[in-house]
Enzyme design. Structure first.
Site, PDB file in Angstrom:
ATOM      1  N   GLU A 175      -2.773 -11.093  -6.567  1.00  0.00           N
ATOM      2  CA  GLU A 175      -3.082 -11.681  -5.261  1.00  0.00           C
ATOM      3  C   GLU A 175      -3.526 -13.118  -5.470  1.00  0.00           C
ATOM      4  OE1 GLU A 175      -5.718  -9.679  -2.588  1.00  0.00           O
ATOM      5  OE2 GLU A 175      -4.963  -7.672  -3.073  1.00  0.00           O
TER       6      GLU A 175
ATOM      7  N   TRP B   1       0.829  -1.205   0.000  1.00  0.00           N
ATOM      8  CA  TRP B   1       0.000   0.000   0.000  1.00  0.00           C
ATOM      9  C   TRP B   1       0.866   1.259   0.000  1.00  0.00           C
ATOM     10  CZ3 TRP B   1      -2.900  -3.291  -1.463  1.00  0.00           C
ATOM     11  CH2 TRP B   1      -3.904  -3.986  -0.791  1.00  0.00           C
TER      12      TRP B   1
ATOM     13  N   GLU C 286      -8.649  -3.519  -5.686  1.00  0.00           N
ATOM     14  CA  GLU C 286      -9.926  -4.208  -5.897  1.00  0.00           C
ATOM     15  C   GLU C 286     -11.106  -3.254  -6.113  1.00  0.00           C
ATOM     16  OE1 GLU C 286     -10.376  -7.031  -2.710  1.00  0.00           O
ATOM     17  OE2 GLU C 286      -8.963  -8.433  -3.654  1.00  0.00           O
TER      18      GLU C 286
END
Length: 453
Positions: A352, A114, A232
């Site tokens: 992921e 992040w 996402e």
């Protein structure tokens, strides 16, 4: 035994290096600069049709234009927590260094993390629109330096779809607090002009950031693999699709206006939209087509350099048997690689890959089966020089970072079978590209020592 003059000459050098290392690990103020000349030289990553390439002369970006190109297939991991852990000095930053060192020690070359934290939390990077905490920004500087020091590249995700770390909801609240006429619908993030300007201002601050430790602007930093628009992204319903498509188009073009050297991806999970009747059987359920995303439409946008896909068979089809989950996962991976080869003509990176884990032997075995299924598909794609460009496991921790754990997190070296599987994937990919920039010069930390020079 009495030391000779050569030993004595080393003492001040070693002492000075130790002092610099202590300053480096405990750095919290912008008074200490880590000389960029001490860091490994790295090329930028670009694309050449369906493959990632390292551009040796430092050109790059989406087109991959440069003097020399080397094909790259990725084995990597996620550790979303690196920036937050880097805010503190000493042991906290040491855990970030260990994660990078351990990841590189398993032969992995890309880490996704992040580059966002929005709101009023104690370690928020963006406290209000366009207002940043320099202390937290320096934490992100540290992550990038540690990545480069270990020859790892980072994918930096720029905002969360979920509420964790602020996300879309925080941007909407900011606009409402500023007196804007903003609906509470999550789709306002993608459509309201003020919120889009907030996001652009944030992106500009990150992309044009000058690293306080090296003096290198992020847009000139080869240890950055790519920018990810959002973790996402999802809309409220299938009718959100035009809003999301327009937002992706606008924001990808904006980042390219600031930075032509780095790749851009979206961060979508890979679900096919309502109009993809022929793909309905590939989705994990009818719910997946009603989220406003469409893997093919979204990923085909011109300034999106490679497609992202996630894979969570445990979460997406929880009631299925192990055999059914493996069959589903195999079809899911095949479909997206085929799309990359035949339709998108772009690399496809599984950013992921996660499996639910509660530490019992059955679930450990299941995780290895899922991971091996994906790894084998990537390996077969690499052998054919096709679009299945790599996979990043979700997610890795080191000791004393369990506060960042979710049901998919683990310390890899504490799970020998998975640890060996990761290293095996790294090594067999490297064997195919032994002379290429991203797969060499790991003498200090090489899990594949028998591979050439």
């Amino acid at each position: 035994m009495k030391p000779n003059w050569r030993d004595k000459a080393l003492y001040p050098i070693l002492g000075g290096a130790t002092v610099l290392l202590i300053l480096y690990l405990n750095f919290e103020e912008p008074s200490f600069t880590f000389p960029v000349l001490w860091l490994p030289k790295m090329g930028f990553v670009g694309t050449n049709s369906t493959r990632f390439v390292v551009v040796e002369d430092g050109g790059g970006g989406g087109g991959g234009v440069g003097r020399a190109q080397s094909a790259v297939y990725v084995n990597g991991w996620n550790s979303y927590w690196l920036m937050e852990e880097s805010v503190w000095g000493g042991p906290s930053r040491g855990r970030v260094s260990e994660m990078m060192r351990r990841g590189a020690g398993m032969g992995m070359t890309v880490c996704r993390t992040w580059a966002f934290s929005d709101g009023d939390g104690p370690n928020a990077l963006q406290r209000s629109p366009g207002v940043f905490d320099e202390r937290v920004f320096r934490g992100l500087d540290y992550v990038i330096v540690e990545a480069r020091r270990n020859r790892v590249r980072v994918i930096l995700s720029l905002v969360n779809n979920l509420n964790a770390f602020g996300g879309k909801a925080q941007y909407i609240r900011w606009a409402q607090e500023a007196g804007e006429n903003v609906s509470s619908s999550a789709d306002s993030f993608f459509s309201h002009p003020t919120i889009k300007e907030y996001y652009k201002a944030y992106v500009k601050a990150v992309v044009t950031r000058k690293n306080s430790m090296t003096g290198v602007h992020y847009f000139d930093e080869p240890a950055i693999f790519a920018w990810e628009l959002m973790n996402e992204p999802r809309g409220v319903s299938g009718s959100s699709a035009p809003l999301l498509q327009s937002w992706i188009t606008e924001m990808a073009a904006y980042i390219k206006s600031l930075d032509q050297r780095h790749l851009i991806t979206i961060g979508v999970e890979g679900f096919y939209g309502l109009q993809r009747q022929e793909k309905n059987a590939v989705n994990p359920g009818e719910w997946a087509s009603s989220l406003g995303t469409d893997f093919l439409n979204n990923s085909a946008i011109h300034n999106i350099d490679f497609a992202s896909v996630h894979a969570y068979p445990d979460s997406w089809i929880p009631e299925a048997s192990l055999d059914e989950k493996v069959k589903y996962l195999s079809q899911w991976v095949d479909s997206h690689i085929h799309d990359g080869d035949e339709i998108l003509k772009k690399p496809v990176l599984f950013t992921e890959v996660g499996s639910s884990l509660h530490q019992n032997q059955q679930e450990l075995h299941q995780r290895d089966i899922f991971l091996k299924t994906v790894y084998d598909k990537i390996y077969e794609s690499a052998k054919k020089r096709q679009a299945g460009a790599g996979a990043l496991i979700w997610q890795l921790l080191v000791d004393d970072t369990q506060g960042y754990a979710d049901q998919f997190s683990f310390v890899a070296w504490n799970h020998l079978s998975t640890y060996k599987l990761i290293i095996e994937q790294s090594c067999r990919l490297r064997r195919m590209f032994v002379k290429e920039e991203m797969n060499r010069k790991y003498r200090h930390n090489d899990p594949c020592p028998s591979i050439g020079s």
